[in-house]
Motif scaffolding. Structure first.
Motif, PDB file in Angstrom:
ATOM      1  N   UNK A 129      10.575  12.873   8.071  1.00 29.78           N
ATOM      2  CA  UNK A 129       9.612  13.585   7.227  1.00 29.78           C
ATOM      3  C   UNK A 129       8.499  12.684   6.690  1.00 29.78           C
ATOM      4  N   UNK A 130       8.337  11.502   7.252  1.00 28.23           N
ATOM      5  CA  UNK A 130       7.348  10.564   6.718  1.00 28.23           C
ATOM      6  C   UNK A 130       5.904  10.982   7.024  1.00 28.23           C
ATOM      7  N   UNK A 131       5.689  11.677   8.104  1.00 26.65           N
ATOM      8  CA  UNK A 131       4.355  12.206   8.373  1.00 26.65           C
ATOM      9  C   UNK A 131       3.504  11.323   9.269  1.00 26.65           C
ATOM     10  N   UNK A 132       2.397  11.914   9.720  1.00 23.24           N
ATOM     11  CA  UNK A 132       1.538  11.266  10.710  1.00 23.24           C
ATOM     12  C   UNK A 132       0.768  10.087  10.108  1.00 23.24           C
ATOM     13  N   UNK A 133       0.460  10.142   8.809  1.00 16.78           N
ATOM     14  CA  UNK A 133      -0.270   9.046   8.173  1.00 16.78           C
ATOM     15  C   UNK A 133       0.544   7.762   8.146  1.00 16.78           C
ATOM     16  N   UNK A 134       1.835   7.903   7.857  1.00 19.42           N
ATOM     17  CA  UNK A 134       2.726   6.742   7.855  1.00 19.42           C
ATOM     18  C   UNK A 134       2.857   6.186   9.268  1.00 19.42           C
ATOM     19  N   UNK A 135       2.989   7.094  10.230  1.00 18.83           N
ATOM     20  CA  UNK A 135       3.113   6.671  11.624  1.00 18.83           C
ATOM     21  C   UNK A 135       1.869   5.921  12.084  1.00 18.83           C
ATOM     22  N   UNK A 136       0.702   6.403  11.687  1.00 17.54           N
ATOM     23  CA  UNK A 136      -0.547   5.743  12.073  1.00 17.54           C
ATOM     24  C   UNK A 136      -0.640   4.356  11.444  1.00 17.54           C
ATOM     25  N   UNK A 137      -0.228   4.240  10.180  1.00 18.36           N
ATOM     26  CA  UNK A 137      -0.230   2.941   9.509  1.00 18.36           C
ATOM     27  C   UNK A 137       0.698   1.961  10.229  1.00 18.36           C
ATOM     28  N   UNK A 138       1.914   2.431  10.538  1.00 17.24           N
ATOM     29  CA  UNK A 138       2.877   1.577  11.239  1.00 17.24           C
ATOM     30  C   UNK A 138       2.380   1.204  12.623  1.00 17.24           C
ATOM     31  N   UNK A 139       1.722   2.154  13.303  1.00 20.55           N
ATOM     32  CA  UNK A 139       1.225   1.899  14.653  1.00 20.55           C
ATOM     33  C   UNK A 139       0.136   0.838  14.658  1.00 20.55           C
ATOM     34  N   UNK A 140      -0.858   0.989  13.779  1.00 18.21           N
ATOM     35  CA  UNK A 140      -1.974   0.042  13.742  1.00 18.21           C
ATOM     36  C   UNK A 140      -1.477  -1.361  13.415  1.00 18.21           C
ATOM     37  N   UNK A 141      -0.623  -1.478  12.404  1.00 16.34           N
ATOM     38  CA  UNK A 141      -0.113  -2.806  12.040  1.00 16.34           C
ATOM     39  C   UNK A 141       0.738  -3.396  13.163  1.00 16.34           C
ATOM     40  N   UNK A 142       1.498  -2.536  13.864  1.00 16.81           N
ATOM     41  CA  UNK A 142       2.345  -3.033  14.956  1.00 16.81           C
ATOM     42  C   UNK A 142       1.509  -3.562  16.113  1.00 16.81           C
ATOM     43  N   UNK A 143       0.325  -2.968  16.322  1.00 15.73           N
ATOM     44  CA  UNK A 143      -0.561  -3.438  17.402  1.00 15.73           C
ATOM     45  C   UNK A 143      -0.989  -4.876  17.154  1.00 15.73           C
ATOM     46  N   UNK A 144      -1.247  -5.222  15.901  1.00 18.30           N
ATOM     47  CA  UNK A 144      -1.619  -6.598  15.583  1.00 18.30           C
ATOM     48  C   UNK A 144      -0.411  -7.522  15.688  1.00 18.30           C
TER      49      UNK A 144
END
Length: 336
Positions: free
Chosen positions: A251-266
């Protein structure tokens, strides 16, 4: 390959592996592995893992199609199979030596498609510029969307913020040095343009340049843009669907996923095999910004990162190995 070169490669691999192992140990030093494996047995909805794997394969197919489009613009007809297998071999090579995948990918495709390696490397550099532009755009969107969250992240992880600031200053200095070096090399080449050494290097440089600027000559620009966006949408969805594997993250939502995704790319940029350790740290730290700061929740996020990165890594290893074995057979069959 002579013994000296072999020893150098072994030493390089050992150094990267040691650094990777140290970073992974540091991230998971407090993890109870008995509980982790128990959670992986009982608490995971593996349907979403398979969905993520399918999305990952689709992104790699799109990358192969985009590469095929670039080589076609240079007048070379590369098959989709060789393009795809080259991409997967490249990912597999990155699991052994960081950043070696780009060279490995171009090398194997050049062997079977008779396309100069320099031109293929130029394509890859051009692709990386486009990918970096997309990542930077996603980063800006995420920062604007989650500005308070990012401020909290750097407040909680001061060392990361200081490290990024140091790296930014370092990158500016290195950029200036590289620019000065480029001018120096260009000047030397101009002064020595009639020498035999430059005569041997010049075809490679010209091929590299042609490969990079092929982007300007792409026949269907909108299709190229579609492939580029599709690749990154699939990358993001691979991580997003993984949130549904666990109850605590569903239930964390797409905003959390986007934050985790961008940071993981770095995190993937770190000089470690497959981003191991660095990727985990960035995902865990970004998810914890949105979750209760308890030992149990920290253990949950570490299990999440371990499963998500592990499934992605297994995809690269399995498909990379299959492509290494299949590529010679496929091209032998092609010739017949």
């Amino acid at each position: 390959m002579n013994s000296k070169e072999r020893y150098k490669q072994i030493l390089r691999f050992s150094i990267f592996l040691a650094f990777t192992a140290l970073l992974f140990w540091w991230v998971y030093r407090d993890q109870d592995w008995t509980e982790t494996f128990e959670a992986l047995k009982t608490d995971v909805n593996y349907t979403w893992v398979w969905v993520g794997i399918i999305l990952g394969i689709l992104s790699h197919i799109a990358r192969a199609l985009r590469w095929q489009q670039l080589t076609d613009s240079m007048g070379y007809k590369m098959t989709l199979m060789n393009s795809f297998m080259g991409v997967m071999i490249g990912y597999f090579a990155n699991m052994i030596i960081p950043r070696a995948g780009e060279v490995a990918r171009c090398g194997v495709v050049s062997k079977y498609e008779n396309i100069p390696t320099s031109k293929l490397l130029g394509n890859v550099i051009g692709e990386r510029v486009i990918d970096m532009a997309i990542l930077l755009t996603m980063t800006i969107i995420t920062i604007v969307w989650q500005l308070p969250t990012f401020a909290l992240f750097f407040e909680k992880h001061i060392a990361v913020g200081d490290n990024l600031a140091d790296k930014s200053e370092y990158m500016i200095k290195m950029g200036l040095i590289a620019f000065a070096a480029l001018i120096l090399v260009a000047s030397l080449i101009f002064l020595m343009r009639k020498s035999k050494l430059v005569g041997k290097i010049k075809p490679f440089i010209n091929g590299l340049k042609e490969g990079i600027w092929t982007i300007r000559k792409v026949k269907n620009v909108w299709l190229f843009i579609f492939y580029s966006l599709f690749i990154w949408i699939m990358y993001f969805l691979m991580l997003y669907v993984s949130f549904f594997c666990f109850d605590f993250s569903s239930n964390l939502g797409i905003g959390v996923a986007l934050t985790a995704f961008v940071t993981s790319c770095y995190g993937m940029v770190a000089p470690v095999q497959g981003g191991i350790g660095a990727w985990h740290f960035m995902v865990i730290a970004s998810m914890m910004l949105f979750l209760p700061d308890t030992p149990e929740m920290q253990a949950n996020t570490r299990t999440f990162a371990f499963l998500t990165h592990g499934s992605m890594t297994m995809l690269y290893i399995v498909l990379g190995t299959l492509c290494l074995a299949t590529m010679p057979l496929y091209n032998k069959f092609r010739k017949k």
